[in-house]
Design a protein around this motif. Structure first.
Motif, short mmCIF file in Angstrom:
data_model
loop_
_atom_site.label_atom_id
_atom_site.label_comp_id
_atom_site.label_asym_id
_atom_site.label_seq_id
_atom_site.Cartn_x
_atom_site.Cartn_y
_atom_site.Cartn_z
N ALA A 62 -15.99 -52.59 74.05
CA ALA A 62 -16.23 -53.16 75.38
C ALA A 62 -15.20 -54.27 75.61
O ALA A 62 -14.81 -54.97 74.67
CB ALA A 62 -17.63 -53.74 75.48
N ARG A 63 -14.76 -54.39 76.85
CA ARG A 63 -13.86 -55.49 77.19
C ARG A 63 -14.61 -56.82 77.06
O ARG A 63 -15.82 -56.88 77.26
CB ARG A 63 -13.32 -55.32 78.61
N LEU A 64 -13.89 -57.87 76.73
CA LEU A 64 -14.51 -59.20 76.57
C LEU A 64 -15.35 -59.57 77.78
O LEU A 64 -16.47 -60.06 77.64
CB LEU A 64 -13.45 -60.28 76.31
N GLU A 65 -14.81 -59.33 78.96
CA GLU A 65 -15.51 -59.75 80.19
C GLU A 65 -16.74 -58.88 80.49
O GLU A 65 -17.54 -59.24 81.36
CB GLU A 65 -14.55 -59.76 81.40
N ASP A 66 -16.90 -57.79 79.77
CA ASP A 66 -18.03 -56.88 80.01
C ASP A 66 -19.18 -57.08 79.02
O ASP A 66 -20.12 -56.29 78.99
CB ASP A 66 -17.56 -55.43 79.97
N PHE A 67 -19.10 -58.13 78.24
CA PHE A 67 -20.13 -58.41 77.23
C PHE A 67 -20.70 -59.80 77.53
O PHE A 67 -19.96 -60.77 77.66
CB PHE A 67 -19.50 -58.39 75.83
N GLN A 68 -22.02 -59.88 77.64
CA GLN A 68 -22.65 -61.16 77.96
C GLN A 68 -23.85 -61.40 77.04
O GLN A 68 -24.76 -60.57 76.96
CB GLN A 68 -23.12 -61.15 79.41
N GLY A 114 -34.48 -60.08 67.36
CA GLY A 114 -34.56 -60.25 68.80
C GLY A 114 -34.12 -61.61 69.30
O GLY A 114 -34.15 -61.87 70.49
N GLY A 115 -33.69 -62.47 68.39
CA GLY A 115 -33.25 -63.81 68.78
C GLY A 115 -31.96 -63.79 69.58
O GLY A 115 -31.80 -64.56 70.53
N VAL A 116 -31.03 -62.91 69.21
CA VAL A 116 -29.77 -62.75 69.94
C VAL A 116 -29.92 -61.51 70.81
O VAL A 116 -30.21 -60.42 70.31
CB VAL A 116 -28.57 -62.59 68.99
N ARG A 117 -29.73 -61.71 72.11
CA ARG A 117 -29.81 -60.59 73.06
C ARG A 117 -28.54 -60.56 73.89
O ARG A 117 -27.95 -61.61 74.17
CB ARG A 117 -31.03 -60.74 73.97
N PHE A 118 -28.15 -59.36 74.30
CA PHE A 118 -26.93 -59.23 75.09
C PHE A 118 -27.02 -58.05 76.04
O PHE A 118 -27.88 -57.17 75.91
CB PHE A 118 -25.70 -59.12 74.18
N HIS A 119 -26.11 -58.05 77.01
CA HIS A 119 -25.94 -56.95 77.95
C HIS A 119 -24.46 -56.58 77.91
O HIS A 119 -23.60 -57.46 77.88
CB HIS A 119 -26.34 -57.37 79.37
N VAL A 120 -24.18 -55.28 77.91
CA VAL A 120 -22.79 -54.84 77.81
C VAL A 120 -22.54 -53.67 78.75
O VAL A 120 -23.39 -52.81 78.94
CB VAL A 120 -22.43 -54.48 76.35
N ARG A 121 -21.35 -53.69 79.36
CA ARG A 121 -20.84 -52.55 80.12
C ARG A 121 -19.83 -51.85 79.23
O ARG A 121 -18.92 -52.49 78.69
CB ARG A 121 -20.17 -53.02 81.42
N LEU A 122 -19.99 -50.54 79.10
CA LEU A 122 -19.12 -49.75 78.22
C LEU A 122 -18.25 -48.84 79.08
O LEU A 122 -18.75 -47.88 79.67
CB LEU A 122 -19.96 -48.92 77.25
N ASP A 158 -22.60 -41.00 77.81
CA ASP A 158 -21.95 -41.45 79.03
C ASP A 158 -22.58 -42.69 79.65
O ASP A 158 -22.25 -43.03 80.78
CB ASP A 158 -21.96 -40.31 80.06
N ILE A 159 -23.45 -43.38 78.93
CA ILE A 159 -24.07 -44.58 79.49
C ILE A 159 -22.99 -45.59 79.84
O ILE A 159 -21.95 -45.68 79.17
CB ILE A 159 -25.10 -45.22 78.52
N SER A 160 -23.22 -46.34 80.90
CA SER A 160 -22.21 -47.33 81.31
C SER A 160 -22.66 -48.76 81.05
O SER A 160 -21.83 -49.64 80.85
CB SER A 160 -21.87 -47.15 82.78
N GLU A 161 -23.97 -49.00 81.04
CA GLU A 161 -24.50 -50.34 80.77
C GLU A 161 -25.72 -50.21 79.89
O GLU A 161 -26.49 -49.26 80.02
CB GLU A 161 -24.89 -51.05 82.06
N ILE A 162 -25.88 -51.20 79.00
CA ILE A 162 -27.03 -51.16 78.09
C ILE A 162 -27.29 -52.56 77.55
O ILE A 162 -26.37 -53.39 77.47
CB ILE A 162 -26.76 -50.15 76.94
#
Length: 143
Positions: free
Chosen positions: A48-54, A15-23, A4-8
């Motif tokens: 994840a929706r496009l706008e929820d991935f950074q 580790g060169g590519v890092r991201f944050h995502v809302r699920l 049930d996590i919402s963000e991770i």
């Protein structure tokens, strides 16, 4: 594992590519696909929706791979080669995120993962009935 996590946060192997995502649906959207590319890649993905991935670091390290209709956009780290995410062909408003790239998540944490029919892709067969699931992949640890 908390499905049930919402963000991770996540990253590639080096580790060169890092991201944050809302699920929106946590890890409940986990699935695999049997198209020619996914069969070889073998990743468990969550949506994840496009706008929820950074991308938070290393965007310049991402390499793009496209094939067939070139609708799906598959991204991987050019340094370590790990697939991090892709823009889905079946719904280009969503990313498929490699669950193994998420902090503290392993594909072996999922007891069962539905497998979608990517060989008979829904975009090619809009009249197809059903949910597109053709099977389930199970992980059964040795006792």
């Amino acid at each position: 594992m908390n499905k049930d996590i919402s963000e991770i946060d996540g990253s590639c192997h080096c580790g060169g590519v890092r991201f944050h995502v809302r699920l929106a649906d946590g890890l409940h959207s986990a699935r695999r696909c049997d198209c020619s590319y996914c069969r070889m890649r073998g990743a468990v993905v969550v949506s994840a929706r496009l706008e929820d991935f950074q991308i938070t670091a290393g965007a310049e390290l991402l390499t793009l791979y496209e094939f067939h209709t070139r609708t799906a956009k598959h991204y991987f780290c050019s340094r370590c080669g790990i697939y991090t995410h892709h823009q889905r062909r079946s719904d280009p408003q969503l990313y498929g995120i490699n669950a193994a790239c998420l902090e503290g998540v392993s594909p072996f944490d999922f007891a069962e993962v539905p497998v979608n029919d990517g060989t008979v892709h829904p975009s090619d067969h809009p009249d197809r009935k059903g949910d597109g699931v053709i099977g389930v992949l199970r992980f059964v640890p040795k006792a």
